[in-house]
Design an enzyme around this catalytic site. Structure first.
Site, PDB file in Angstrom:
ATOM      1  N   PHE A  30      -2.883  60.570  39.471  1.00 29.94           N
ATOM      2  CA  PHE A  30      -3.973  61.125  40.270  1.00 29.94           C
ATOM      3  C   PHE A  30      -4.817  59.963  40.814  1.00 29.94           C
ATOM      4  CE2 PHE A  30      -4.754  65.506  38.040  1.00 29.94           C
ATOM      5  CZ  PHE A  30      -3.403  65.790  38.094  1.00 29.94           C
ATOM      6  N   HIS A  46      -5.819  59.840  35.696  1.00 30.75           N
ATOM      7  CA  HIS A  46      -6.677  59.828  36.883  1.00 30.75           C
ATOM      8  C   HIS A  46      -7.259  58.443  37.113  1.00 30.75           C
ATOM      9  CE1 HIS A  46     -10.775  60.578  38.806  1.00 30.75           C
ATOM     10  NE2 HIS A  46      -9.893  60.851  39.749  1.00 30.75           N
ATOM     11  N   SER A  47      -7.242  57.997  38.365  1.00 28.98           N
ATOM     12  CA  SER A  47      -7.863  56.744  38.795  1.00 28.98           C
ATOM     13  C   SER A  47      -7.228  55.567  38.049  1.00 28.98           C
ATOM     14  CB  SER A  47      -9.374  56.824  38.580  1.00 28.98           C
ATOM     15  OG  SER A  47     -10.035  55.781  39.242  1.00 28.98           O
ATOM     16  N   ALA A  48      -7.981  54.872  37.186  1.00 29.15           N
ATOM     17  CA  ALA A  48      -7.380  53.780  36.415  1.00 29.15           C
ATOM     18  C   ALA A  48      -6.197  54.289  35.596  1.00 29.15           C
ATOM     19  CB  ALA A  48      -8.417  53.149  35.500  1.00 29.15           C
ATOM     20  N   HIS A  74     -12.876  61.295  45.291  1.00 34.57           N
ATOM     21  CA  HIS A  74     -12.110  60.626  44.236  1.00 34.57           C
ATOM     22  C   HIS A  74     -11.990  61.490  42.978  1.00 34.57           C
ATOM     23  CE1 HIS A  74     -10.234  57.274  42.242  1.00 34.57           C
ATOM     24  NE2 HIS A  74     -11.175  57.237  41.304  1.00 34.57           N
TER      25      HIS A  74
END
Length: 271
Positions: A169, A136-138, A251
């Site tokens: 993601f 997820h994200s980073a 987010h």
């Protein structure tokens, strides 16, 4: 006699159910770099570890390598609860963080953890041809970078095309904002350089499922970045790029996205 038959049939059915029950085990803080490398860098030795949650009594299971978020400046490895007890292994990875290191160190860590999975998962009963990369994200950014830029896994003698599927993601498709900050570029100024998944679009990449939050609720155009990545992958000739937008979610869209991850793994496996 008939009564005895049904008693025996019931006992057999119960024993069969219990025989099919999957037992899971979790191991923590396994280093994914070799001892020689760990001895040269204390921070790397402490940080570059992973946890594995796997079914002990089954064979040839699939594995999801999961990279945590946190902007490449924070966060800790995790085994997402939503992915547990699904019949496959989950590997949660820690990696070095900025500003202690700069790009591409954390991308190299992600590649080293994936390489460890390819080289070791068979010892736990897993099938190295069924390795999926997500985060997820980073973590989504790291998954995309290692999956699309083949050079990182080539260092370990592994072809990135052997990854069964990429499911990031809400990851950056342009150069990550922390990488830009390291270069003195503000987060509002988009760049696409060698540290951008978009820079490495290619026809022969593994299946790619992009999942983001609602375009009006996401961070700094994150949906549009992924939409552009999807378009350019298709322009490059890639046949298995799909983008899902989680309407109404920002987010932190992992909760509705996990079932899509599981569904994609099963789709690729033909289950």
């Amino acid at each position: 006699m008939k009564k005895l038959f049904f008693i025996l049939l019931f006992a057999f059915s119960i024993s069969t159910i219990y025989a099919q029950e999957i037992i899971y085990e979790q191991l923590t803080n396994l280093p994914y770099y070799g001892e020689k490398v760990r001895k040269t860098d204390g921070y790397l030795s402490d940080r570059c570890v992973l946890d594995i949650y796997y079914p002990k009594n089954t064979k040839d299971f699939a594995t999801i390598v999961w990279f945590h978020g946190g902007g490449i400046t924070g966060g800790e490895k995790e085994i997402p609860v939503a992915l547990k007890d699904q019949g496959f292994a989950i590997i949660g990875v820690n990696y070095r963080l900025s500003p202690n290191v700069k790009a591409p160190a954390y991308i190299e860590d992600a590649a080293a953890a994936i390489a460890w999975t390819f080289n070791n998962i068979a010892e736990y009963g897993g099938d190295p041809t069924k390795i999926f990369i997500s985060g997820h994200s980073a973590g989504g950014y790291l998954a995309s970078m290692v999956g699309l830029d083949k050079s990182y896994l080539q260092t370990h003698g592994i072809d990135a095309n052997n990854i069964a599927g990429l499911i990031p993601f809400s990851g950056h498709a342009i150069t990550h904002f922390t990488v830009r900050k390291e270069q003195g570029i503000p987060g509002e100024q988009p760049t696409i350089d060698k540290y951008a998944p978009l820079y490495h679009v290619r026809e022969d990449a593994p299946p790619l499922l992009l999942i983001t939050g609602d375009r009006e609720l996401e961070l700094l155009g994150r949906y549009e970045e992924n939409a552009y990545l999807m378009r350019m992958m298709k322009v490059a000739g890639h046949k298995e790029t799909v983008l899902y937008e989680m309407d109404g979610y920002g987010h932190g869209m992992t909760h509705p996205a996990f079932p899509l991850l599981i569904k994609e793994v099963k789709r690729i496996l033909g289950n």
